[in-house]
Design a protein around this motif. Structure first.
Motif, short mmCIF file in Angstrom:
data_model
loop_
_atom_site.label_atom_id
_atom_site.label_comp_id
_atom_site.label_asym_id
_atom_site.label_seq_id
_atom_site.Cartn_x
_atom_site.Cartn_y
_atom_site.Cartn_z
N VAL A 79 -30.65 -27.72 -24.12
CA VAL A 79 -31.80 -27.56 -25.00
C VAL A 79 -33.08 -27.41 -24.18
O VAL A 79 -33.88 -26.49 -24.41
CB VAL A 79 -31.92 -28.74 -25.98
CG1 VAL A 79 -33.20 -28.64 -26.78
CG2 VAL A 79 -30.73 -28.79 -26.91
N ALA A 80 -33.26 -28.27 -23.19
CA ALA A 80 -34.46 -28.23 -22.36
C ALA A 80 -34.58 -26.90 -21.63
O ALA A 80 -35.64 -26.29 -21.59
CB ALA A 80 -34.46 -29.38 -21.37
N ARG A 98 -38.04 -31.29 -19.22
CA ARG A 98 -37.20 -32.50 -19.18
C ARG A 98 -38.06 -33.74 -19.10
O ARG A 98 -37.80 -34.75 -19.75
CB ARG A 98 -36.25 -32.43 -17.98
CG ARG A 98 -35.20 -31.37 -18.18
CD ARG A 98 -33.96 -31.59 -17.34
NE ARG A 98 -32.99 -30.56 -17.69
CZ ARG A 98 -32.60 -29.61 -16.86
NH1 ARG A 98 -33.04 -29.57 -15.63
NH2 ARG A 98 -31.74 -28.70 -17.27
N TRP A 145 -39.57 -34.42 -22.40
CA TRP A 145 -38.54 -35.03 -23.26
C TRP A 145 -38.42 -36.52 -22.96
O TRP A 145 -38.36 -37.35 -23.85
CB TRP A 145 -37.18 -34.39 -23.03
CG TRP A 145 -36.87 -33.22 -23.90
CD1 TRP A 145 -36.57 -31.95 -23.49
CD2 TRP A 145 -36.79 -33.19 -25.34
NE1 TRP A 145 -36.35 -31.14 -24.57
CE2 TRP A 145 -36.46 -31.87 -25.71
CE3 TRP A 145 -36.98 -34.15 -26.33
CZ2 TRP A 145 -36.32 -31.49 -27.03
CZ3 TRP A 145 -36.83 -33.77 -27.64
CH2 TRP A 145 -36.51 -32.45 -27.99
N TYR A 181 -33.77 -34.13 -30.47
CA TYR A 181 -32.95 -33.43 -29.48
C TYR A 181 -31.59 -33.08 -30.07
O TYR A 181 -31.12 -31.95 -29.96
CB TYR A 181 -32.77 -34.30 -28.23
CG TYR A 181 -32.05 -33.57 -27.11
CD1 TYR A 181 -32.75 -32.90 -26.13
CD2 TYR A 181 -30.65 -33.51 -27.09
CE1 TYR A 181 -32.10 -32.21 -25.14
CE2 TYR A 181 -29.99 -32.82 -26.10
CZ TYR A 181 -30.72 -32.17 -25.12
OH TYR A 181 -30.05 -31.47 -24.15
N TRP A 187 -29.95 -29.51 -30.66
CA TRP A 187 -28.66 -29.22 -30.06
C TRP A 187 -27.72 -28.60 -31.10
O TRP A 187 -27.00 -27.64 -30.84
CB TRP A 187 -28.07 -30.53 -29.51
CG TRP A 187 -26.91 -30.36 -28.58
CD1 TRP A 187 -26.30 -29.19 -28.23
CD2 TRP A 187 -26.24 -31.40 -27.88
NE1 TRP A 187 -25.30 -29.43 -27.36
CE2 TRP A 187 -25.22 -30.79 -27.12
CE3 TRP A 187 -26.36 -32.78 -27.82
CZ2 TRP A 187 -24.36 -31.51 -26.30
CZ3 TRP A 187 -25.51 -33.49 -27.02
CH2 TRP A 187 -24.52 -32.87 -26.26
#
Lengths: 125, 344
Positions: B116-117, B132, B135, B150, B154
């Motif tokens: 995702v990042a 990251r 996050w 998150y 995802w």
């Protein structure tokens, strides 16, 4: 880094190539009609003529033009069996096409004369 | 090992290599996307397919010979790229622009958890490490609340599996040369990895130590600037999105009250007193919300621009937003004047 003389020449060359391609594109329809004015042909035969005269570089250019000329009723085609491979599409010029070709031919002559005249004049001065 | 396919092209049968087939398919698809007019497109495509079949049969010596990637490359060179076919403005494709736009995917090539990042990093044009870090910070500060976000991302984001999707993820246009480049890159990458170990060793020796030091410092500053830019942009986008959401919620709540005709009984909340003056609530509330929302929208646009400076907004957008804003202010003033005059 790009300010070298060679780079300028290269840019100039690229531009002239582009302009030449544009010029060819402009008269391509005229040439296709002219090629078909003599007798009917299928796409590959037209391609051979155009490539011999160096009118086109890549073959793909022809097909959109044929489709457009056909939609404009300047060309028509009929399918015909060939002795090697699948049937072929034979293109033929229509009555409207012949008239259109005459117009284009006149237009081309005028354009040619105009360019001749202008380039001659500019040379003499 | 490679699969061989039996295909029918322009009324002729060919045996094709799997890779060759894929390349040809992409090429034909690119041509197809180039022409808007459906009837014209089908005609052009079938003509081109027949010609390609003809070119193939010229290149093979016997009927059962397999068409290879080289044959397809030859054919593509002969026929030319679709953008060279363009006649004039009538066939200007709108697809091209949309393919330049980035799409949000999960990146399977650079993932720690779900990619995702990495996907967000491609989308915002930032380095993945900063995403990251953000996050991590958000995750810690929200006591784990961001883990749910998150997880949602995802689940809803699809993974960029095909080469076309990967190009879309990076915002590169999808055309034959790009696809080819990407495929070649992935092949060369493996070969390069073996070579790299050698190069890096000799490279380190040649480079003087001071040079390395200054490069490092420059890198740190560049990264720091990029990080600050990205962080500021993300904060702007995040807060303005929340603001817009809050305004929408307010509108929705008032809308519900209106819809179910709940009486505005509370006299201690003056703004709603206007009901008693015979002005519909909508006239008072919507312009006020719009007056508040448009600066927030600007904050959102600004945030997006800070993250990705190559974004440009059209003059029309600015004019429309400004126009709507001024109009709303005028209405709000009008309503306010009437409200005030009720006291005099």
């Amino acid at each position: 880094m790009h300010n070298t003389f060679e780079y300028h020449i290269f840019v100039l060359y690229m531009n002239t190539e582009n302009t030449k391609a544009q010029m060819r594109k402009g008269v391509l329809e005229y040439c296709i009609l002219a090629v078909l004015a003599q007798d009917r042909k299928y796409a590959t035969e037209i391609l051979i003529h155009l490539k011999e005269a160096k009118m086109i570089v890549v073959e793909g250019t022809l097909y959109p033009l044929l489709a457009r000329l056909k939609t404009a009723c300047l060309l028509e085609y009929e399918w015909e069996e060939s002795n090697s491979g699948p049937p072929r599409k034979y293109y033929q010029i229509t009555k409207e096409g012949i008239l259109f070709l005459k117009e284009l031919s006149n237009g081309w002559k005028e354009l040619h004369q105009a360019v001749e005249l202008l380039t001659k004049n500019s040379k003499s001065t | 090992m490679n699969t061989t396919l039996n295909i029918n092209l322009g009324g002729q049968h060919f045996y094709m290599d799997q890779n060759a087939y894929e390349n040809l398919d992409k090429y034909l698809e690119a041509i197809k996307n180039h022409f808007k007019d459906r009837a014209l497109r089908d005609e052009i495509l079938s003509d081109i397919e027949s010609r390609i079949a003809e070119l193939f049969s010229e290149r093979i010596t016997h009927e059962r010979q397999v068409i290879t990637v080289q044959d397809v490359s030859y054919v593509i060179d002969t026929m030319g790229q679709p953008n060279a076919f363009k006649l004039d403005s009538e066939e200007v494709d709108e697809n091209e622009e949309s393919t330049h736009k980035r799409k949000l995917f999960r990146d399977p090539d650079d993932k720690i958890i779900g990619g995702v990042a990495a996907g967000l990093a491609h989308y915002f044009g930032l380095q993945v490490k900063w995403i990251r870090l953000i996050w991590l910070i958000l995750g810690l500060f929200s006591w784990g609340g961001f883990i749910i976000i998150y997880l949602i991302l995802w689940i809803i984001l699809s993974e960029a599996k095909t080469t076309a999707e990967k190009l879309m993820m990076r915002g590169e246009p999808i055309n034959i040369s790009n696809l080819e480049k990407k495929i070649k890159e992935s092949i060369e990458e493996v070969a390069q990895r073996v070579k790299d170990s050698d190069y890096e060793e000799t490279g380190e020796k040649i480079r003087s130590k001071t040079n390395v030091f200054f490069n490092k410092i420059a890198d740190v500053f560049k990264n720091l600037f990029g990080f600050l830019r990205g962080f500021l942009g993300l904060i702007l986008v995040f807060t303005s999105s929340l603001g817009l959401f809050a305004l929408l919620t307010a509108l929705f709540t008032i809308g519900l009250y209106e819809l179910f005709d709940i009486t505005w009984g509370d006299p201690f909340w003056p703004p709603l007193d206007i009901v008693h003056m015979g002005i519909p609530v909508w006239w008072a509330i919507v312009p006020v919300l719009v007056v508040a929302a448009i600066p927030v929208i600007y904050m959102l646009l600004l945030g997006k621009w800070i993250i990705n400076p190559s974004l440009t907004y059209t003059l029309g957008l600015h004019l429309v937003l400004l126009g709507v804003w001024m109009f709303s202010i005028l209405i709000t003033i009008g309503v306010g004047m009437r409200y005030v005059s009720g006291f005099i």
